[in-house]
Scaffold this active site. Sequence first.
Site, mmCIF file in Angstrom:
data_model
loop_
_atom_site.group_PDB
_atom_site.id
_atom_site.type_symbol
_atom_site.label_atom_id
_atom_site.label_comp_id
_atom_site.label_asym_id
_atom_site.label_seq_id
_atom_site.Cartn_x
_atom_site.Cartn_y
_atom_site.Cartn_z
ATOM 1 N N SER A 128 0.827 -1.195 0.000
ATOM 2 C CA SER A 128 0.000 0.000 0.000
ATOM 3 C C SER A 128 0.877 1.267 0.000
ATOM 4 C CB SER A 128 -0.960 -0.047 1.200
ATOM 5 O OG SER A 128 -1.973 0.911 1.087
ATOM 6 N N ASP A 282 -8.315 -5.247 -6.110
ATOM 7 C CA ASP A 282 -8.077 -4.012 -5.352
ATOM 8 C C ASP A 282 -8.917 -2.900 -5.969
ATOM 9 O OD1 ASP A 282 -6.944 -1.725 -4.055
ATOM 10 O OD2 ASP A 282 -5.053 -2.801 -3.807
ATOM 11 N N HIS A 311 -7.818 -5.049 -1.474
ATOM 12 C CA HIS A 311 -6.571 -4.413 -1.064
ATOM 13 C C HIS A 311 -5.928 -5.134 0.121
ATOM 14 C CE1 HIS A 311 -3.637 -1.236 -0.790
ATOM 15 N NE2 HIS A 311 -3.960 -0.994 0.459
#
Length: 336
Positions: A128, A282, A311
């Site tokens: 991330s 995602d 995600h």
Amino acid sequence: MDYDIFELGDVELQSGETLPQAFLAYKTYGTLNATKDNVIVFPTSFGDQHYQNEWLIGINKALNPEKYFIVIPNMLGNGLSSSPSNTASPFDKANFPNVTIFDNVALQHRLLTERFGVKKVALATGWSMGAIQAFQWGASYPDMVERLAPFAGTAKTWPHNSVMIEGIRAALQADAAWNKGIYTVPPELGLRTLGRVYASWGFSQAFYREECFKELGFASLSDFIVKFWEESFIQSDANDLLAMMWTWQHADISRNPLYAGDFALALKSIKAQTVVMPVRTDLYFTPEDSEYETSLIANATFQPIESIWGHLAGFGLNPIDANFIDSALKVLLERT
């Protein structure tokens, strides 16, 4: 305290503002070898601290502390490194200066070179926002970073991702207790609402349809939203979260003096052997954005994580996804 502090002194940020008496909190795992070339840098992500990266470290894993010297630097704004919640007035709370991904990585570079004398990084990796920092490592120090493995993260924040950030920021700031960042009690309603808004983004539609939250021990959807999502943010400082949101929303590995906004040039400048691992489902760091970015990196492989966990497939919650990431890292680390 299970981490160390690296004092940076007064730091001039990319914005031109000075962050006084700045510091990085970091934790290391393993031992630096004599040639100082067994270093793995693994930055933290939005809302996370170093211990939330530890799921990927172990003697039977790619990030093996018996073989590598693993450094997890805590991102500025995360409550352990310099942040709105721990910086002295007048730079505390809502007055904390804006910090970029470029700033974070430049300070992490100081940590590795000044404290440890490191000249080569065997691997830069992260999830991330940690992935964005890994990309920045590859672009900022192309002759230093030998391997690069960002997962569930892109080299810049693309427009739809930015819209998502607008939503979670608005949810937090709508709480009257937030008081433009000068609060006397935490804006709990805003923090809980942020968690509820984020719940629709962090996992995919299929994850919810198939009730995968039950695999995490939650009896119902409402139980999951309250105990997983709301509780993820309720202990955080609101200004810390907002500071990290600013960093995230303005992320772009080319937005700095090295590349002057030329995004393609920044990606083409990466020399590392690279594996880019987006998650197929995602919703905001999309595989389409990652595939485009991968096409601009010379020695890069596009290796999507085929998961319905969205995600959060990159967060170590699902053993299948965790094994996929670990296996890809093992293969990458074997490359010369």
